[in-house]
Design an enzyme around this catalytic site. Structure first.
Site, mmCIF file in Angstrom:
data_model
loop_
_atom_site.group_PDB
_atom_site.id
_atom_site.type_symbol
_atom_site.label_atom_id
_atom_site.label_comp_id
_atom_site.label_asym_id
_atom_site.label_seq_id
_atom_site.Cartn_x
_atom_site.Cartn_y
_atom_site.Cartn_z
ATOM 1 N N ASP A 1 22.618 62.702 -26.017
ATOM 2 C CA ASP A 1 22.515 62.131 -27.366
ATOM 3 C C ASP A 1 23.858 62.131 -28.092
ATOM 4 O O ASP A 1 23.901 62.139 -29.320
ATOM 5 C CB ASP A 1 21.485 62.903 -28.185
ATOM 6 C CG ASP A 1 21.851 64.380 -28.313
ATOM 7 O OD1 ASP A 1 22.901 64.783 -27.768
ATOM 8 O OD2 ASP A 1 21.111 65.129 -28.965
ATOM 9 N N CYS B 1 25.998 66.404 -26.488
ATOM 10 C CA CYS B 1 25.657 67.301 -25.379
ATOM 11 C C CYS B 1 26.595 68.502 -25.306
ATOM 12 O O CYS B 1 26.152 69.608 -25.002
ATOM 13 C CB CYS B 1 25.630 66.547 -24.053
ATOM 14 S SG CYS B 1 27.181 65.730 -23.612
ATOM 15 N N HIS C 1 29.088 63.732 -19.409
ATOM 16 C CA HIS C 1 28.028 64.554 -20.010
ATOM 17 C C HIS C 1 28.221 66.028 -19.667
ATOM 18 O O HIS C 1 28.606 66.370 -18.547
ATOM 19 C CB HIS C 1 26.679 64.070 -19.471
ATOM 20 C CG HIS C 1 25.506 64.819 -19.998
ATOM 21 N ND1 HIS C 1 24.962 64.571 -21.238
ATOM 22 C CD2 HIS C 1 24.770 65.828 -19.456
ATOM 23 C CE1 HIS C 1 23.931 65.382 -21.430
ATOM 24 N NE2 HIS C 1 23.805 66.150 -20.368
ATOM 25 N N HIS D 1 30.834 47.664 -30.640
ATOM 26 C CA HIS D 1 29.694 47.996 -29.768
ATOM 27 C C HIS D 1 29.973 49.321 -29.050
ATOM 28 O O HIS D 1 31.005 49.470 -28.413
ATOM 29 C CB HIS D 1 29.482 46.894 -28.720
ATOM 30 C CG HIS D 1 29.219 45.544 -29.315
ATOM 31 N ND1 HIS D 1 29.309 44.375 -28.579
ATOM 32 C CD2 HIS D 1 28.874 45.165 -30.575
ATOM 33 C CE1 HIS D 1 29.028 43.348 -29.369
ATOM 34 N NE2 HIS D 1 28.764 43.804 -30.581
#
Length: 208
Positions: free
Chosen positions: A13, A16, A120, A201
């Site tokens: 999210d 992490c 991550h 973006h």
């Protein structure tokens, strides 16, 4: 200390790193807002150390940036959190099996461990057996006089190398991503950053 080292998955999210630290330090996977505040306060309180050259942006800009829940943490944040908790933080990189140790010059007497796949962070824990509940996890390890955590280090490295063999990492220089907004394809972190800066973006998905 007997048991096995396990990878405790933290939600993807954008927070992490902070929630992985929350888990290994406090057994709390929802510490991100609090720890972002800790980091912003540390940076704001020492503008001489945390200058534009160090941070890559102005001190005030960085403080606002790190409080944004969509922004990722990295080496700067791990270094600050090691000092905040008074413990070493070992971050294992799956792709290279390298271990970056934060707080190692401070002679802290405890260490925690994270694992990083290129994008991550997850937590590493000592579990009594495969499939044991997280309640039984040990995540804080005493550092010996030789500055190691003994057999725990070997167990952690074995897990990292096993993940490496399974290619459980993302090669951020060469991975292929697709923009979730306009569907354009990019190669590598550099192109993704350039696209994000040009368009605003920031929702990318990896594809093979």
């Amino acid at each position: 200390m007997e048991g096995i080292i396990v990878r405790r998955v933290i939600p993807s999210d954008n927070s992490c790193l902070f929630n992985a630290i929350g888990y290994v330090m406090d057994k709390d996977k929802n510490k991100a807002p609090e720890l972002r505040q800790v980091i912003a306060a540390a940076v704001a309180s020492n503008k001489e150390k945390y200058n534009e050259a160090f941070l890559g942006k102005l001190n005030e800009e960085y403080c606002a940036w790190i409080l944004n829940p969509d922004k990722w943490g990295g080496a700067i944040e791990l270094s600050i959190l090691a000092d905040y908790y008074g413990r070493e933080i070992a971050a294992y990189d799956i792709q290279t099996s390298r271990c970056d140790l934060y707080g190692q010059t401070r002679n802290y007497d405890e260490r925690v461990m994270l694992i990083y796949d290129g994008l991550h962070y997850d937590a590493l824990a000592l579990s009594p057996f495969e499939g044991a509940e997280e309640d039984f996890d040990m995540t804080i390890y005493p550092v010996g006089k030789d500055r190691s955590i003994g057999s725990i280090e070997g167990l952690a490295l074995n897990l990292v190398k096993d993940q490496q063999r399974k290619r459980s990492y993302t090669d951020t220089a060469n991975f292929t991503l697709r923009c979730g907004v306009c569907q354009i394809g990019v190669i590598g972190q550099k192109e993704a950053v350039e696209h994000a800066q040009a368009t605003g973006h920031v929702n990318f998905q990896e594809y093979k």
